[in-house]
Design a protein around this motif. Structure first.
Motif, PDB file in Angstrom:
ATOM      1  N   SER A 115      -8.425   4.032  11.805  1.00 22.80           N
ATOM      2  CA  SER A 115      -8.590   3.845  10.365  1.00 22.80           C
ATOM      3  C   SER A 115      -7.709   4.776   9.537  1.00 22.80           C
ATOM      4  CB  SER A 115     -10.050   4.074   9.971  1.00 22.80           C
ATOM      5  OG  SER A 115     -10.463   5.390  10.327  1.00 22.80           O
ATOM      6  N   ALA A 116      -6.967   5.676  10.198  1.00 20.47           N
ATOM      7  CA  ALA A 116      -6.193   6.694   9.488  1.00 20.47           C
ATOM      8  C   ALA A 116      -4.968   6.086   8.806  1.00 20.47           C
ATOM      9  CB  ALA A 116      -5.762   7.797  10.448  1.00 20.47           C
ATOM     10  N   LYS A 117      -4.656   6.589   7.597  1.00 21.28           N
ATOM     11  CA  LYS A 117      -3.485   6.148   6.837  1.00 21.28           C
ATOM     12  C   LYS A 117      -2.718   7.380   6.380  1.00 21.28           C
ATOM     13  CE  LYS A 117      -6.015   2.173   4.947  1.00 21.28           C
ATOM     14  NZ  LYS A 117      -6.240   1.336   3.749  1.00 21.28           N
ATOM     15  N   TYR A 118      -1.389   7.326   6.514  1.00 18.47           N
ATOM     16  CA  TYR A 118      -0.543   8.444   6.107  1.00 18.47           C
ATOM     17  C   TYR A 118       0.723   7.915   5.440  1.00 18.47           C
ATOM     18  CZ  TYR A 118      -3.520  10.926   9.443  1.00 18.47           C
ATOM     19  OH  TYR A 118      -4.596  11.437  10.121  1.00 18.47           O
ATOM     20  N   TYR A 119       1.328   8.756   4.603  1.00 23.93           N
ATOM     21  CA  TYR A 119       2.555   8.388   3.894  1.00 23.93           C
ATOM     22  C   TYR A 119       3.739   8.187   4.832  1.00 23.93           C
ATOM     23  CZ  TYR A 119       4.730  12.938   4.701  1.00 23.93           C
ATOM     24  OH  TYR A 119       5.306  14.037   5.289  1.00 23.93           O
ATOM     25  N   ASN A 120       3.591   8.621   6.088  1.00 23.43           N
ATOM     26  CA  ASN A 120       4.696   8.535   7.049  1.00 23.43           C
ATOM     27  C   ASN A 120       4.294   7.770   8.308  1.00 23.43           C
ATOM     28  OD1 ASN A 120       2.913  10.450   8.026  1.00 23.43           O
ATOM     29  ND2 ASN A 120       4.450  12.021   8.405  1.00 23.43           N
ATOM     30  N   LEU A 121       3.363   6.846   8.176  1.00 21.26           N
ATOM     31  CA  LEU A 121       2.878   6.052   9.319  1.00 21.26           C
ATOM     32  C   LEU A 121       3.053   4.575   9.038  1.00 21.26           C
ATOM     33  CD1 LEU A 121       1.431   6.050  12.088  1.00 21.26           C
ATOM     34  CD2 LEU A 121      -0.740   5.943  10.832  1.00 21.26           C
ATOM     35  N   GLY A 122       3.761   3.875   9.947  1.00 19.41           N
ATOM     36  CA  GLY A 122       4.010   2.453   9.791  1.00 19.41           C
ATOM     37  C   GLY A 122       3.979   1.725  11.114  1.00 19.41           C
ATOM     38  N   PRO A 124       0.789  -1.224   0.000  1.00 20.24           N
ATOM     39  CA  PRO A 124       0.000   0.000   0.000  1.00 20.24           C
ATOM     40  C   PRO A 124       0.827   1.283   0.000  1.00 20.24           C
ATOM     41  CG  PRO A 124       0.158  -0.825   2.226  1.00 20.24           C
ATOM     42  CD  PRO A 124       0.879  -1.822   1.353  1.00 20.24           C
ATOM     43  N   SER A 125       2.152   1.167   0.083  1.00 24.50           N
ATOM     44  CA  SER A 125       3.008   2.318   0.333  1.00 24.50           C
ATOM     45  C   SER A 125       2.984   3.329  -0.809  1.00 24.50           C
ATOM     46  CB  SER A 125       4.447   1.863   0.564  1.00 24.50           C
ATOM     47  OG  SER A 125       4.517   0.928   1.623  1.00 24.50           O
ATOM     48  N   GLU A 166       4.302   1.945   4.688  1.00 22.09           N
ATOM     49  CA  GLU A 166       3.540   3.097   5.185  1.00 22.09           C
ATOM     50  C   GLU A 166       2.189   3.132   4.488  1.00 22.09           C
ATOM     51  OE1 GLU A 166       3.519   5.034   2.444  1.00 22.09           O
ATOM     52  OE2 GLU A 166       5.526   5.031   1.605  1.00 22.09           O
ATOM     53  N   ASN A 167       1.436   4.160   4.799  1.00 22.45           N
ATOM     54  CA  ASN A 167       0.065   4.264   4.293  1.00 22.45           C
ATOM     55  C   ASN A 167      -0.776   3.086   4.786  1.00 22.45           C
ATOM     56  OD1 ASN A 167      -1.860   5.789   2.826  1.00 22.45           O
ATOM     57  ND2 ASN A 167      -1.680   4.399   1.082  1.00 22.45           N
ATOM     58  N   VAL A 168      -0.506   2.667   6.017  1.00 22.29           N
ATOM     59  CA  VAL A 168      -1.267   1.583   6.650  1.00 22.29           C
ATOM     60  C   VAL A 168      -1.881   2.106   7.948  1.00 22.29           C
ATOM     61  CG1 VAL A 168       0.052  -0.301   5.655  1.00 22.29           C
ATOM     62  CG2 VAL A 168       0.818   0.701   7.809  1.00 22.29           C
TER      63      VAL A 168
END
Length: 214
Positions: A202-209, A51-52, A62-64
């Motif tokens: 439920s939040a997803k971000y490009y810098n979250l893993g 999903p990155s 990321e993006n998870v």
């Protein structure tokens, strides 16, 4: 995985924000924690998809969301027969502080953020391959910067009002889960050891893993 011997430490930061206080004593049993953040190649091997937003096998996934991480961990445990999980917030902070090799560093393994972290001033606002900065005293990489790391606990701004805790697992309910460690998109302040943040499950971000525990 890195084995972290059980021990007692002072959790929190009296010089930090209101939700990092008061500093309080926490005792933990032994546990294991990932030497690196979960990479995209591991996620894809388990889930079949990646999903990155920034793609690379050795980059952190990321993006998870927190919910996505629970699905990933369930499948990983089915494959391996292990009981991997997200670390509790207390386990995460004990590990970033070096466990029983206690340190008073501002960041994970150093007072110099550039030595140990990818953050907003040195990375071009993108993730980097894991383990390319210096590790902390336990040999763990990227606990400051790169991607924010989800923990198992619910977030509460006043949970630290409790005093002495043994193997704490956080509040019993909430609306956000704990994120720790800061990321490639955060300032140096957001990468401090004591900094805490809440994110919707439920939040997803490009810098979250994430980082695994056991």
């Amino acid at each position: 995985m890195v084995i972290v011997d059980g021990g007692t430490f002072q959790m929190g930061d009296e010089n930090g924000y209101f939700d990092e206080k008061p500093v309080h004593e926490v005792t933990l049993n032994p546990f294991a924690i990932g030497r690196t953040e979960v990479t995209q190649e591991l996620w894809e091997a388990v889930m079949g998809t990646n999903p990155s937003e920034t793609v690379g096998s050795k980059l952190p996934v990321e993006n998870v969301s927190w919910n996505d991480c629970q699905t990933f961990i369930t499948k990983l445990n089915q494959i391996t027969g292990k009981t991997f999980r997200l670390p509790t917030e207390a386990e995460w902070e004990f590990a970033v502080r070096g466990g029983n090799k206690k340190s008073d560093y501002t960041y994970s393994g150093s007072n110099s953020i550039d030595a140990v972290a990818w953050y907003d001033s040195n990375n071009g606002d993108t993730t980097h391959e894991v383990a390319t900065k210096s590790p902390n005293k336990l040999g763990i990489y990227d606990m400051s910067g790169n991607v924010g790391e989800l923990c198992q606990d619910w977030y509460s701004s006043d949970y630290y009002s409790h005093s002495t805790l043994v193997n704490p697992t956080g509040p019993t309910s909430g609306t956000e889960r704990i994120e720790r460690g800061g990321s490639c998109g955060d300032t140096s302040d957001g990468c401090r050891i004591g900094y805490r943040h809440g994110v919707k499950p439920s939040a997803k971000y490009y810098n979250l893993g994430l980082r695994l525990a056991l």
